[in-house]
Scaffold this active site. Structure first.
Site, PDB file in Angstrom:
ATOM      1  N   LYS A  36     -10.090  -3.375  11.502  1.00  0.00           N
ATOM      2  CA  LYS A  36      -8.949  -3.314  11.952  1.00  0.00           C
ATOM      3  C   LYS A  36      -8.326  -4.387  13.121  1.00  0.00           C
ATOM      4  O   LYS A  36      -7.419  -4.927  13.247  1.00  0.00           O
ATOM      5  CB  LYS A  36      -8.453  -1.882  12.440  1.00  0.00           C
ATOM      6  N   GLY A  47       0.555  -1.195  -0.012  1.00  0.00           N
ATOM      7  CA  GLY A  47      -0.135   0.037  -0.033  1.00  0.00           C
ATOM      8  C   GLY A  47       0.661   1.357   0.041  1.00  0.00           C
ATOM      9  O   GLY A  47       0.735   2.092   0.740  1.00  0.00           O
ATOM     10  N   ALA A  48       1.853   1.227  -0.895  1.00  0.00           N
ATOM     11  CA  ALA A  48       2.768   2.276  -0.762  1.00  0.00           C
ATOM     12  C   ALA A  48       2.572   3.655  -1.041  1.00  0.00           C
ATOM     13  O   ALA A  48       3.211   4.588  -0.784  1.00  0.00           O
ATOM     14  CB  ALA A  48       4.108   1.896  -1.579  1.00  0.00           C
ATOM     15  N   PHE A  99      -1.144   7.722   2.716  1.00  0.00           N
ATOM     16  CA  PHE A  99      -0.814   8.834   3.576  1.00  0.00           C
ATOM     17  C   PHE A  99      -0.036   8.295   4.568  1.00  0.00           C
ATOM     18  O   PHE A  99       1.022   8.956   4.706  1.00  0.00           O
ATOM     19  CB  PHE A  99      -2.084   9.391   4.147  1.00  0.00           C
ATOM     20  N   TYR A 120     -15.540  -0.157  10.458  1.00  0.00           N
ATOM     21  CA  TYR A 120     -13.930   0.223  10.194  1.00  0.00           C
ATOM     22  C   TYR A 120     -13.314  -0.580  11.354  1.00  0.00           C
ATOM     23  O   TYR A 120     -12.278  -1.131  11.168  1.00  0.00           O
ATOM     24  CB  TYR A 120     -13.565   1.465  10.115  1.00  0.00           C
TER      25      TYR A 120
END
Length: 358
Positions: free
Chosen positions: A186, A27-28, A31, A182
């Site tokens: 995680k 996921g480079a 942010f 969400y």
């Protein structure tokens, strides 16, 4: 190597060896990932970033142009697809997994949020075990969302630490509102990592980084202020005239993105970080404090920043502890005033380059 060995110590002992090491960062283009890249590239590591397309790779090269000799890329179009990371993990020395959806509202919680988060984590771990037994440390970007118990609200008197776990169930997450879904994504992604290590007993150890709300300068490729990452948008609304009143502070725990990037590197380099989770936080804040800082430090936008009513008070809330991160990783944290000022300056610079958005 001691449990607390900073990057400076490692650099003094092994500068030449670091330049021969390659770290895979999934996921480079994100942010947080931009600052994780910075933390490793500044140390001298080579970085292979996973991105969804060549166009995205171009954006990362543009934002990290001074490190082009150290950068390479692997295309991973769907992190949850079986075998997605099989090629990407080959011949790297360590893996940092930052890729996970960060959205609050989706059409289908399970399909669009829960499954991608969990499968993205398990797929990269399976790929490492299958294709690269030389990897000894994997660092995963988790979240305070995997720590906090949303059902308990502000929870005054409680201090959250790494010992806390979000108790949400899969069934509740499937049908719950965006914030619950969400947070659950995680939570279950991190639990899946720990379950994998326990059951599969791979050659690598895992460390997780659990930041809360993340502020700080934008260094990833942004071309449209209408589509900022969530936390940047959280600040931008205070300076673009769109928010007229200071809202209630929903999640008071916060950290600067540069500290999050640094924490990933330290968790990779520190021997004692094996099988540990780290709550990376600078403490608590309120939107009132943030607005006050903006008015005091960035005078050109002060007139647009909402003000609270005289005598208004914020409700009591939980406390947070970063003792483990400071003790075991040697972390020190950027203060709120610097973080918010740098965030606003970054947003104003972005406005100049891409145009204003109200």
């Amino acid at each position: 190597m001691s449990a607390v060995q900073t990057a400076k110590d490692l650099a003094a002992n092994a500068t030449s060896s670091i330049t021969n090491l390659t770290i895979l960062i999934s996921g480079a283009s994100g942010f947080v990932a931009a600052h994780v890249l910075n933390a490793f590239l500044q140390r001298g590591y080579n970085v292979r970033g996973t991105v969804r397309s060549d166009a995205t790779a171009e954006k990362v090269m543009k934002s990290h142009s001074k490190y082009l000799k150290q950068l390479s890329f692997a295309i991973v179009k769907d992190v949850a697809a079986p075998g997605a990371f099989d090629e990407a993990v080959k011949d790297v020395d360590g893996v940092i997994h930052t890729a996970s959806p960060f959205v609050m509202e989706v059409e289908n919680n399970e399909r669009d949020l829960l499954d991608p988060a969990v499968k993205g984590t398990t797929e990269i771990l399976k790929a490492i075990k299958k294709n690269n037994p030389a990897v000894k440390r994997v660092v995963i970007t988790s979240s305070f969302a995997a720590i906090v118990d949303i059902s308990k609200g502000n929870r005054p008197g409680h201090t959250y630490t790494e010992a806390d776990w979000n108790p949400v169930t899969w069934e509740a997450a499937k049908t719950g509102p965006g914030g619950v879904a969400y947070s659950a994504s995680k939570t279950f992604a991190e639990k899946a990592a720990w379950d994998f290590v326990e059951k599969e007993k791979p050659n690598f150890t895992v460390a997780t980084i659990n930041p809360p709300m993340i502020y700080g300068p934008i260094e990833h490729g942004v071309t449209d202020l209408a589509h900022l990452n969530t936390s940047a948008a959280d600040i931008y609304r205070f300076i673009n005239g769109s928010t007229k009143e200071i809202p209630e502070t929903g999640f008071p725990a916060w950290v600067d993105v540069r500290d999050v990037g640094e924490a990933h590197a330290r968790a990779y380099e520190t021997a004692g970080a094996a099988q540990q989770r780290y709550f990376i936080t600078s403490g608590n804040m309120t939107y009132r404090e943030i607005c006050d800082i903006i008015r005091e430090e960035v005078l050109e936008v002060a007139a647009k920043v909402p003000q609270s009513a005289p005598g208004a008070k914020d409700p009591e809330t939980y406390n947070v502890s970063n003792a483990k991160a400071t003790t075991e990783l040697g972390m020190t944290f950027i203060p709120l005033r610097q973080s918010i000022t740098d965030t606003v300056r970054s947003l104003l610079k972005l406005e100049q380059s891409v145009g204003k958005q109200s």
